[in-house]
Design a protein around this motif. Structure first.
Motif, mmCIF file in Angstrom:
data_model
loop_
_atom_site.group_PDB
_atom_site.id
_atom_site.type_symbol
_atom_site.label_atom_id
_atom_site.label_comp_id
_atom_site.label_asym_id
_atom_site.label_seq_id
_atom_site.Cartn_x
_atom_site.Cartn_y
_atom_site.Cartn_z
ATOM 1 N N MET A 157 0.824 -1.210 0.000
ATOM 2 C CA MET A 157 0.000 0.000 0.000
ATOM 3 C C MET A 157 0.859 1.262 0.000
ATOM 4 O O MET A 157 0.482 2.276 -0.580
ATOM 5 C CB MET A 157 -0.919 0.012 1.229
ATOM 6 N N LEU A 158 2.005 1.213 0.683
ATOM 7 C CA LEU A 158 2.877 2.398 0.721
ATOM 8 C C LEU A 158 3.816 2.449 -0.484
ATOM 9 O O LEU A 158 4.697 3.289 -0.561
ATOM 10 C CB LEU A 158 3.693 2.431 2.018
ATOM 11 N N TRP A 159 3.640 1.512 -1.404
ATOM 12 C CA TRP A 159 4.438 1.510 -2.635
ATOM 13 C C TRP A 159 3.482 1.582 -3.849
ATOM 14 O O TRP A 159 3.842 1.207 -4.930
ATOM 15 C CB TRP A 159 5.279 0.240 -2.706
ATOM 16 N N ASP A 160 2.247 2.051 -3.598
ATOM 17 C CA ASP A 160 1.197 2.005 -4.621
ATOM 18 C C ASP A 160 1.306 3.209 -5.553
ATOM 19 O O ASP A 160 1.073 4.347 -5.145
ATOM 20 C CB ASP A 160 -0.177 1.987 -3.929
ATOM 21 N N GLU A 161 1.669 2.941 -6.823
ATOM 22 C CA GLU A 161 1.862 4.011 -7.806
ATOM 23 C C GLU A 161 0.616 4.868 -8.004
ATOM 24 O O GLU A 161 0.704 6.031 -8.387
ATOM 25 C CB GLU A 161 2.270 3.412 -9.172
ATOM 26 N N GLU A 207 21.376 -3.963 0.244
ATOM 27 C CA GLU A 207 21.058 -3.736 -1.155
ATOM 28 C C GLU A 207 19.567 -3.822 -1.417
ATOM 29 O O GLU A 207 18.967 -2.953 -2.054
ATOM 30 C CB GLU A 207 21.767 -4.804 -1.978
ATOM 31 N N LYS A 208 18.956 -4.897 -0.884
ATOM 32 C CA LYS A 208 17.533 -5.131 -1.131
ATOM 33 C C LYS A 208 16.670 -4.025 -0.527
ATOM 34 O O LYS A 208 15.743 -3.515 -1.160
ATOM 35 C CB LYS A 208 17.115 -6.469 -0.503
ATOM 36 N N TRP A 222 13.311 -0.599 8.868
ATOM 37 C CA TRP A 222 12.855 -1.934 9.277
ATOM 38 C C TRP A 222 11.578 -2.320 8.527
ATOM 39 O O TRP A 222 11.392 -3.468 8.141
ATOM 40 C CB TRP A 222 12.632 -1.983 10.786
ATOM 41 N N CYS A 223 10.699 -1.345 8.310
ATOM 42 C CA CYS A 223 9.492 -1.624 7.529
ATOM 43 C C CYS A 223 9.878 -1.944 6.093
ATOM 44 O O CYS A 223 9.281 -2.814 5.457
ATOM 45 C CB CYS A 223 8.535 -0.427 7.569
ATOM 46 N N GLY A 224 10.923 -1.244 5.594
ATOM 47 C CA GLY A 224 11.440 -1.545 4.259
ATOM 48 C C GLY A 224 11.950 -2.981 4.198
ATOM 49 O O GLY A 224 11.785 -3.663 3.181
ATOM 50 N N ALA A 225 12.554 -3.445 5.300
ATOM 51 C CA ALA A 225 13.042 -4.826 5.346
ATOM 52 C C ALA A 225 11.874 -5.806 5.225
ATOM 53 O O ALA A 225 11.964 -6.804 4.507
ATOM 54 C CB ALA A 225 13.807 -5.069 6.646
ATOM 55 N N ILE A 226 10.767 -5.506 5.918
ATOM 56 C CA ILE A 226 9.601 -6.392 5.836
ATOM 57 C C ILE A 226 9.079 -6.412 4.398
ATOM 58 O O ILE A 226 8.798 -7.462 3.832
ATOM 59 C CB ILE A 226 8.492 -5.918 6.803
ATOM 60 N N LYS A 227 8.987 -5.231 3.795
ATOM 61 C CA LYS A 227 8.484 -5.123 2.426
ATOM 62 C C LYS A 227 9.401 -5.891 1.456
ATOM 63 O O LYS A 227 8.949 -6.575 0.546
ATOM 64 C CB LYS A 227 8.398 -3.647 2.029
ATOM 65 N N ALA A 243 14.267 -1.078 -2.277
ATOM 66 C CA ALA A 243 12.853 -0.857 -1.951
ATOM 67 C C ALA A 243 12.607 0.604 -1.569
ATOM 68 O O ALA A 243 11.635 1.231 -2.014
ATOM 69 C CB ALA A 243 12.422 -1.778 -0.819
ATOM 70 N N MET A 244 13.497 1.163 -0.748
ATOM 71 C CA MET A 244 13.304 2.541 -0.293
ATOM 72 C C MET A 244 13.444 3.521 -1.459
ATOM 73 O O MET A 244 12.736 4.525 -1.524
ATOM 74 C CB MET A 244 14.318 2.915 0.798
#
Lengths: 287, 373
Positions: free
Chosen positions: B173-177, B214-215, B194-199, B219-220
């Motif tokens: 949802m926080l990556w929704d274009e 890297e991963k 940390w939320c980026g890690a979960i995503k 994402a961020m």
């Protein structure tokens, strides 16, 4: 000889409170900053072996140069805007107000009696998504959706800086305009200059010292400004001051923060010198 | 002596030097004595302990017991992120009590700035849920440094009327274009990274590996153009969600609770990948100038009354097991809480303490990404 000596002594003793404050408040911290910029952060502590690694990193990683350039550009824009907007105001008070001049000056500085932070917040309210400008435009039906570019943008930062520093532009320009000998203007008129030529040949050159000091007074502090971009800049409006603050805060790399602060200072000093030489040159040419 | 008169005279250049010096002297005496007068008046407040905390905990509702005993509230100083707080204290800022979270405990203790807690001085300690203080690194030589206070989640608060959900609630949802420029995020790496890690699907235990960096960075970077603003000021996010400027934002429990109480149609998401879970608590500075007040601050925060406020108004879990007795199971489930915090904490992703080098590296990288690099 004796008299001269005591004169110098007196001058220095008069200056000494200022000199002591300068030494303690500026030179010592500046020295610490320079020394620290050659250290390395290791965990909670510092590795004090001198190294230029921080400076190398500052030139290698694109973020530092880009943010520095952006800060200089944004602050330059704010400076130009402020000076252009304030010159007519200073001109008006200097030439067309004859009674209660002091009252006019006080009135013009009145907005600056509130805290800088409050003024920045006020701009957030004015520029915000459901802020004053957007509500007004929507009420009169000019727009259907709020304009989003008003807040969290470089423009928001430039507008706010231009307003927040206006007093520092008006006052020096007013003083230099006020000092102009009115008989010179009369002479120019007598010799056949129209209002425009008179302004360009007499008023503008003679008020240049005021314009210069206003430009420097605004440009130097705004380049490193922190709070305005932090509150109004959004992701694209971040300036070098914010990055320096982060180095001393969350990032916890004080030597890097010191390095960036010194690079910022050197850049400002260089631009100031170029500016001073350029205006001197122009002044000589026109007078 | 009329100020306006003098200004007028000054403007006309008529003010005599003697008169001018006189008014300067008056102003000087005035300025010099003002701090004297106010410092006398403030003497009483200086006796209060100082609580260095996140914005939002500086409210009278959490200090009923303290106020009863001392007659006034403790002094407050607030921060936006606990890393910033630690750096300030390392720079010499002395407070009585501060408010770190589980991921910071070993590093905070290692900084040597804190003293162990004498639990016999806390009347509410026996009611504290043990799982919350038996955290990694909290006990040194059998003594705890952190008294747990609040626990909760970092997840997504979204407008149910503006955000069109596709399938389940998720970090996507926080990556929704579709909502580019209408999403918000907390600025502190302590949450966002940390939320980026979960995503990005990185396990919490692997977060200190080059691949993880890297991963998560990828994402961020992908998220950055979609974000309207990164901020540590939760009020900014709440106001943006209330006005519709944002449709979804990374927040803690309290933002959703406060917005709901204001009648804004929002939900605190339970992302299918799991939310980020944390426990925060209180540590006493080693040079705490008001040690007795420090213990009173902690005891007051651990009281049942403070707990009820935390659960009811902020939607956070509290450390005092008795605070939950005032709520039925249904209310607690509705808030995403439970009387047994371990269930909730284990269902999400619990932060694992990292080294100072990792924190510096992560924060430096995250700052670059936020600035667009």
């Amino acid at each position: 000889m004796m008299l001269q000596k005591s004169e110098t002594l007196r001058a220095y003793s008069l200056l000494s409170p200022t000199l002591i404050i300068m030494a303690i408040g500026i030179l010592v911290p500046f020295g610490i900053l320079i020394v620290m910029s050659f250290w390395t952060q290791v965990g909670f502590g510092f590795d004090m072996t001198p190294t230029v690694a921080n400076y190398e990193m500052a030139t290698e990683r694109p973020i530092y140069g880009a943010l520095l350039k952006r800060s200089l550009w944004m602050s330059g824009m704010a400076t130009v805007t402020t000076v252009l907007l304030c010159y007519p105001m200073a001109y008006f008070v200097a030439f067309h107000v004859h009674r209660n001049k002091m009252l006019w000056i006080v009135l013009m500085t009145l907005p600056f009696w509130t805290s800088y932070l409050l003024r920045v917040f006020a701009w957030k309210v004015v520029l915000g998504y459901d802020g004053v400008i957007n509500s007004a435009l929507m009420n009169i039906g000019l727009i259907e959706k709020p304009l989003e570019f008003l807040l969290y943008s470089q423009a928001a930062v430039i507008i706010t800086l231009a307003h927040a520093w206006a007093a520092f532009a008006i006052l020096p320009m007013y003083v230099s305009l006020e000092k102009i000998d009115r008989s010179l203007l009369e002479a120019a008129t007598d010799l056949g200059d129209g209002p425009v030529m008179r302004f360009l040949r007499i008023t503008l050159p003679l008020s240049l010292p005021g314009v210069m000091s206003a430009t420097l007074l605004i440009f130097i502090p705004t380049t490193g400004d922190y709070i305005t971009p932090a509150l109004l800049g959004g992701p694209d409006g971040v300036m070098i001051g914010n990055l320096i603050q982060k180095q001393f805060g969350a990032v916890n790399n004080w030597p890097m923060g010191a390095t960036l602060a010194i690079i910022l200072m050197l850049s400002i000093a260089m631009i100031t010198l170029v500016f001073l030489f350029a205006t001197n040159f122009v002044r000589k040419r026109i007078s | 002596m009329d100020v306006i008169d003098q200004l007028g005279e000054l403007g006309e250049g008529k003010l005599s030097r003697r008169k001018f010096t006189k008014s300067l002297m008056a102003a000087g005496i005035g300025i010099a004595t003002t701090p004297l007068a106010s410092s006398l008046a403030q003497a009483a407040a200086d006796d209060q302990g100082t609580f260095f905390t996140w914005g939002g905990y500086d409210i009278p509702e959490l200090f009923g017991a303290y106020k009863e005993k001392h007659g006034e509230l403790p002094s407050f100083a607030t921060f936006g992120g606990s890393e910033e707080a630690l750096t300030k204290m390392r720079g010499g800022y002395v407070v009585d009590v501060s408010h770190p979270c589980n991921a910071g405990i070993p590093r905070w203790i290692a900084s040597g700035l804190f003293q162990p807690i004498d639990t016999s001085r806390l009347s509410n300690w026996s009611d504290v849920i043990p799982e919350l203080y038996n955290l990694q690194g909290n006990f040194v030589d059998g003594k705890p440094y952190l008294a747990p206070f609040d626990w909760g989640q970092t997840s997504i608060t979204y407008r149910t009327d503006l955000f069109e959900l596709e399938g389940e609630e998720s970090w996507d949802m926080l990556w929704d274009e579709r909502y580019k420029g209408r999403l918000g995020s907390l600025a502190s790496g302590g949450d966002a990274w940390w939320c980026g890690a979960i995503k990005a699907g990185v396990a919490m235990s692997d977060i200190d590996t080059p691949e993880a960096f890297e991963k998560i960075a990828a994402a961020m970077r992908a998220q950055r153009p979609l974000i309207r603003v990164y901020t540590d000021d939760t009020t900014t996010l709440e106001q943006a969600l209330a006005s519709g400027e944002m449709v979804a934002a990374m927040t803690w429990n309290s933002s959703a609770s406060l917005l709901k109480a204001d009648g804004v149609p929002v939900r605190f998401a339970t992302p299918k990948e799991g939310a980020l879970t944390w426990v925060c608590g209180l540590m006493i500075h080693k040079d705490a100038p008001n040690l007795d007040s420090a213990y009173d601050i902690i005891d007051s925060l651990l009281s049942v009354e403070s707990g009820k406020y935390m659960i009811n108004d902020y939607g956070y879990g509290h450390a005092n097991s008795k605070a939950f007795d005032a709520f039925d199971e249904e209310t607690l489930v509705g808030l995403g809480l439970s009387k047994t915090p371990t269930d909730i904490l284990a269902a999400g992703h619990f932060q694992i303490p990292q080294s100072q080098e990792w924190e510096t590296k992560m924060n430096a990288l995250f700052e670059e990404i936020k600035a667009g690099f």
